[in-house]
Design a protein around this motif. Structure first.
Motif, PDB file in Angstrom:
ATOM      1  N   GLU A  88       0.808  -1.223   0.000  1.00 25.75           N
ATOM      2  CA  GLU A  88       0.000   0.000   0.000  1.00 25.75           C
ATOM      3  C   GLU A  88       0.843   1.275   0.000  1.00 25.75           C
ATOM      4  OE1 GLU A  88      -0.248  -2.616   2.090  1.00 25.75           O
ATOM      5  OE2 GLU A  88      -0.669  -1.953   4.157  1.00 25.75           O
ATOM      6  N   ASP A  89       2.148   1.150   0.121  1.00 23.21           N
ATOM      7  CA  ASP A  89       3.038   2.296  -0.015  1.00 23.21           C
ATOM      8  C   ASP A  89       3.350   2.612  -1.484  1.00 23.21           C
ATOM      9  OD1 ASP A  89       4.823   1.053   2.833  1.00 23.21           O
ATOM     10  OD2 ASP A  89       3.405   2.729   2.804  1.00 23.21           O
ATOM     11  N   THR A  90       2.915   1.757  -2.373  1.00 20.22           N
ATOM     12  CA  THR A  90       3.158   1.965  -3.801  1.00 20.22           C
ATOM     13  C   THR A  90       2.511   3.253  -4.280  1.00 20.22           C
ATOM     14  OG1 THR A  90       3.373  -0.391  -4.266  1.00 20.22           O
ATOM     15  CG2 THR A  90       2.746   1.046  -6.106  1.00 20.22           C
ATOM     16  N   ALA A  91       3.317   4.128  -4.886  1.00 16.27           N
ATOM     17  CA  ALA A  91       2.835   5.433  -5.347  1.00 16.27           C
ATOM     18  C   ALA A  91       3.987   6.176  -6.012  1.00 16.27           C
ATOM     19  CB  ALA A  91       2.295   6.252  -4.188  1.00 16.27           C
ATOM     20  N   VAL A  92       3.651   7.290  -6.619  1.00 17.96           N
ATOM     21  CA  VAL A  92       4.674   8.246  -7.021  1.00 17.96           C
ATOM     22  C   VAL A  92       4.891   9.183  -5.837  1.00 17.96           C
ATOM     23  CG1 VAL A  92       5.328  10.086  -8.607  1.00 17.96           C
ATOM     24  CG2 VAL A  92       4.027   8.111  -9.450  1.00 17.96           C
ATOM     25  N   TYR A  93       6.133   9.330  -5.433  1.00 17.81           N
ATOM     26  CA  TYR A  93       6.476  10.163  -4.298  1.00 17.81           C
ATOM     27  C   TYR A  93       7.043  11.498  -4.779  1.00 17.81           C
ATOM     28  CZ  TYR A  93       5.671   6.412  -0.979  1.00 17.81           C
ATOM     29  OH  TYR A  93       5.077   5.437  -0.206  1.00 17.81           O
ATOM     30  N   TYR A  94       6.526  12.579  -4.201  1.00 16.81           N
ATOM     31  CA  TYR A  94       6.936  13.924  -4.551  1.00 16.81           C
ATOM     32  C   TYR A  94       7.505  14.637  -3.320  1.00 16.81           C
ATOM     33  CZ  TYR A  94       3.783  13.213  -8.539  1.00 16.81           C
ATOM     34  OH  TYR A  94       3.162  12.731  -9.664  1.00 16.81           O
ATOM     35  N   CYS A  95       8.546  15.415  -3.525  1.00 17.59           N
ATOM     36  CA  CYS A  95       8.973  16.311  -2.459  1.00 17.59           C
ATOM     37  C   CYS A  95       8.495  17.726  -2.781  1.00 17.59           C
ATOM     38  CB  CYS A  95      10.483  16.281  -2.245  1.00 17.59           C
ATOM     39  SG  CYS A  95      11.496  16.760  -3.652  1.00 17.59           S
ATOM     40  N   ALA A  96       8.268  18.502  -1.735  1.00 15.98           N
ATOM     41  CA  ALA A  96       7.724  19.835  -1.898  1.00 15.98           C
ATOM     42  C   ALA A  96       8.345  20.768  -0.857  1.00 15.98           C
ATOM     43  CB  ALA A  96       6.209  19.813  -1.745  1.00 15.98           C
ATOM     44  N   ALA A  97       8.505  22.016  -1.235  1.00 15.60           N
ATOM     45  CA  ALA A  97       9.131  23.013  -0.366  1.00 15.60           C
ATOM     46  C   ALA A  97       8.152  24.120  -0.034  1.00 15.60           C
ATOM     47  CB  ALA A  97      10.368  23.604  -1.059  1.00 15.60           C
ATOM     48  N   ARG A  98       8.168  24.511   1.231  1.00 14.70           N
ATOM     49  CA  ARG A  98       7.249  25.541   1.740  1.00 14.70           C
ATOM     50  C   ARG A  98       8.070  26.611   2.442  1.00 14.70           C
ATOM     51  NH1 ARG A  98       2.149  26.581   4.097  1.00 14.70           N
ATOM     52  NH2 ARG A  98       2.230  27.183   6.296  1.00 14.70           N
ATOM     53  N   SER A 100       8.243  28.629   4.895  1.00 16.10           N
ATOM     54  CA  SER A 100       7.572  28.866   6.167  1.00 16.10           C
ATOM     55  C   SER A 100       8.325  28.151   7.279  1.00 16.10           C
ATOM     56  CB  SER A 100       6.137  28.334   6.096  1.00 16.10           C
ATOM     57  OG  SER A 100       5.492  28.422   7.347  1.00 16.10           O
ATOM     58  N   THR A 101       7.995  28.543   8.512  1.00 19.97           N
ATOM     59  CA  THR A 101       8.563  27.836   9.662  1.00 19.97           C
ATOM     60  C   THR A 101       7.687  26.678  10.104  1.00 19.97           C
ATOM     61  OG1 THR A 101       7.438  29.341  11.172  1.00 19.97           O
ATOM     62  CG2 THR A 101       9.671  29.948  10.483  1.00 19.97           C
ATOM     63  N   VAL A 102       6.500  26.555   9.505  1.00 20.24           N
ATOM     64  CA  VAL A 102       5.499  25.593   9.963  1.00 20.24           C
ATOM     65  C   VAL A 102       5.211  24.558   8.875  1.00 20.24           C
ATOM     66  CG1 VAL A 102       3.147  25.302  10.805  1.00 20.24           C
ATOM     67  CG2 VAL A 102       4.464  27.342  11.452  1.00 20.24           C
ATOM     68  N   ILE A 103       5.239  23.303   9.242  1.00 22.51           N
ATOM     69  CA  ILE A 103       4.875  22.227   8.327  1.00 22.51           C
ATOM     70  C   ILE A 103       3.353  22.220   8.166  1.00 22.51           C
ATOM     71  CG2 ILE A 103       4.923  19.721   7.957  1.00 22.51           C
ATOM     72  CD1 ILE A 103       7.283  19.666  10.003  1.00 22.51           C
ATOM     73  N   THR A 104       2.884  22.004   6.967  1.00 25.04           N
ATOM     74  CA  THR A 104       1.460  21.810   6.748  1.00 25.04           C
ATOM     75  C   THR A 104       1.250  20.545   5.927  1.00 25.04           C
ATOM     76  OG1 THR A 104      -0.586  22.833   5.971  1.00 25.04           O
ATOM     77  CG2 THR A 104       1.366  23.222   4.643  1.00 25.04           C
ATOM     78  N   THR A 105       0.102  19.903   6.097  1.00 21.60           N
ATOM     79  CA  THR A 105      -0.155  18.657   5.382  1.00 21.60           C
ATOM     80  C   THR A 105      -0.913  18.858   4.093  1.00 21.60           C
ATOM     81  OG1 THR A 105      -2.184  18.276   6.617  1.00 21.60           O
ATOM     82  CG2 THR A 105      -0.163  17.349   7.548  1.00 21.60           C
ATOM     83  N   GLY A 106      -1.385  20.045   3.819  1.00 22.17           N
ATOM     84  CA  GLY A 106      -2.128  20.304   2.595  1.00 22.17           C
ATOM     85  C   GLY A 106      -1.218  20.649   1.430  1.00 22.17           C
ATOM     86  N   PRO A 107      -1.402  19.987   0.288  1.00 13.92           N
ATOM     87  CA  PRO A 107      -0.542  20.243  -0.873  1.00 13.92           C
ATOM     88  C   PRO A 107      -0.530  21.702  -1.318  1.00 13.92           C
ATOM     89  CG  PRO A 107      -1.858  18.275  -1.234  1.00 13.92           C
ATOM     90  CD  PRO A 107      -2.371  18.914   0.014  1.00 13.92           C
ATOM     91  N   ARG A 108      -1.631  22.403  -1.136  1.00 11.34           N
ATOM     92  CA  ARG A 108      -1.697  23.778  -1.606  1.00 11.34           C
ATOM     93  C   ARG A 108      -0.805  24.711  -0.815  1.00 11.34           C
ATOM     94  NH1 ARG A 108      -8.174  24.776  -2.927  1.00 11.34           N
ATOM     95  NH2 ARG A 108      -8.369  23.150  -4.513  1.00 11.34           N
ATOM     96  N   GLY A 109      -0.301  24.259   0.300  1.00  2.00           N
ATOM     97  CA  GLY A 109       0.556  25.106   1.115  1.00  2.00           C
ATOM     98  C   GLY A 109       2.004  25.146   0.684  1.00  2.00           C
ATOM     99  N   TYR A 110       2.319  24.472  -0.418  1.00  2.00           N
ATOM    100  CA  TYR A 110       3.708  24.346  -0.848  1.00  2.00           C
ATOM    101  C   TYR A 110       3.985  25.162  -2.106  1.00  2.00           C
ATOM    102  CZ  TYR A 110       4.301  21.104   2.864  1.00  2.00           C
ATOM    103  OH  TYR A 110       4.382  20.564   4.124  1.00  2.00           O
ATOM    104  N   ASP A 111       5.185  25.703  -2.147  1.00  2.00           N
ATOM    105  CA  ASP A 111       5.544  26.646  -3.205  1.00  2.00           C
ATOM    106  C   ASP A 111       6.252  25.984  -4.388  1.00  2.00           C
ATOM    107  OD1 ASP A 111       6.326  28.292  -0.291  1.00  2.00           O
ATOM    108  OD2 ASP A 111       4.815  29.121  -1.647  1.00  2.00           O
ATOM    109  N   PHE A 112       6.993  24.930  -4.120  1.00  2.00           N
ATOM    110  CA  PHE A 112       7.757  24.267  -5.179  1.00  2.00           C
ATOM    111  C   PHE A 112       7.617  22.755  -5.033  1.00  2.00           C
ATOM    112  CE2 PHE A 112       9.630  28.123  -6.574  1.00  2.00           C
ATOM    113  CZ  PHE A 112       9.913  28.881  -5.454  1.00  2.00           C
ATOM    114  N   TRP A 113       7.632  22.071  -6.183  1.00  2.00           N
ATOM    115  CA  TRP A 113       7.468  20.621  -6.218  1.00  2.00           C
ATOM    116  C   TRP A 113       8.542  19.980  -7.079  1.00  2.00           C
ATOM    117  CZ3 TRP A 113       3.673  17.817  -3.661  1.00  2.00           C
ATOM    118  CH2 TRP A 113       2.689  18.582  -3.018  1.00  2.00           C
TER     119      TRP A 113
END
Length: 123
Positions: A88-98, A100-113
């Motif tokens: 169930e871990d099978t997927a395409v994995y993406y890294c993203a940069a935000r 900010s000093t705060v981690i967020t779990t929503g994809p829209r909170g990230y500036d670069f992918w």
């Protein structure tokens, strides 16, 4: 492309992989970095995040105790160590940069992918 993700592959259940996310453009120490994944037919979901200094991390419940996120700001690189992988871990994995000093779990909170790296776990 501001972020480059690498390290994916095909592994049997119970195996391990180490993903890397690097940038030659961004100064990583200014960004929270997170990993997301997206399986076919499913929405992109948060997996793990790390704050700018690396002293705070956050994980999706289903990966706690199996995945570890870490960073090396001197090398502008973030890692995701994945152990005891499951199908169930099978997927395409993406890294993203935000920026900010705060981690967020929503994809829209990230500036670069990054471009994504495929992880396939066979049973």
């Amino acid at each position: 492309v501001q972020l480059q993700a690498s390290g994916g592959g095909l592994v049997q259940a119970g195996g391990s992989l180490r993903l890397s996310c690097a940038s030659s453009v961004l100064t990583f120490s200014n960004y929270c970095i997170s990993w997301f994944r997206q399986a076919p037919g499913k929405e992109r979901e948060f997996v793990a995040g790390i704050n700018r200094s690396g002293d705070n991390t956050y994980y999706k419940d289903s990966v706690k105790g199996r995945f570890t996120i870490s960073r090396d700001n001197a090398e502008n690189t973030v890692f995701l160590q994945m152990n005891n992988l499951k199908p169930e871990d099978t997927a395409v994995y993406y890294c993203a940069a935000r920026l900010s000093t705060v981690i967020t779990t929503g994809p829209r909170g990230y500036d670069f992918w990054g471009q994504g790296t495929q992880v396939t776990v066979s049973s």
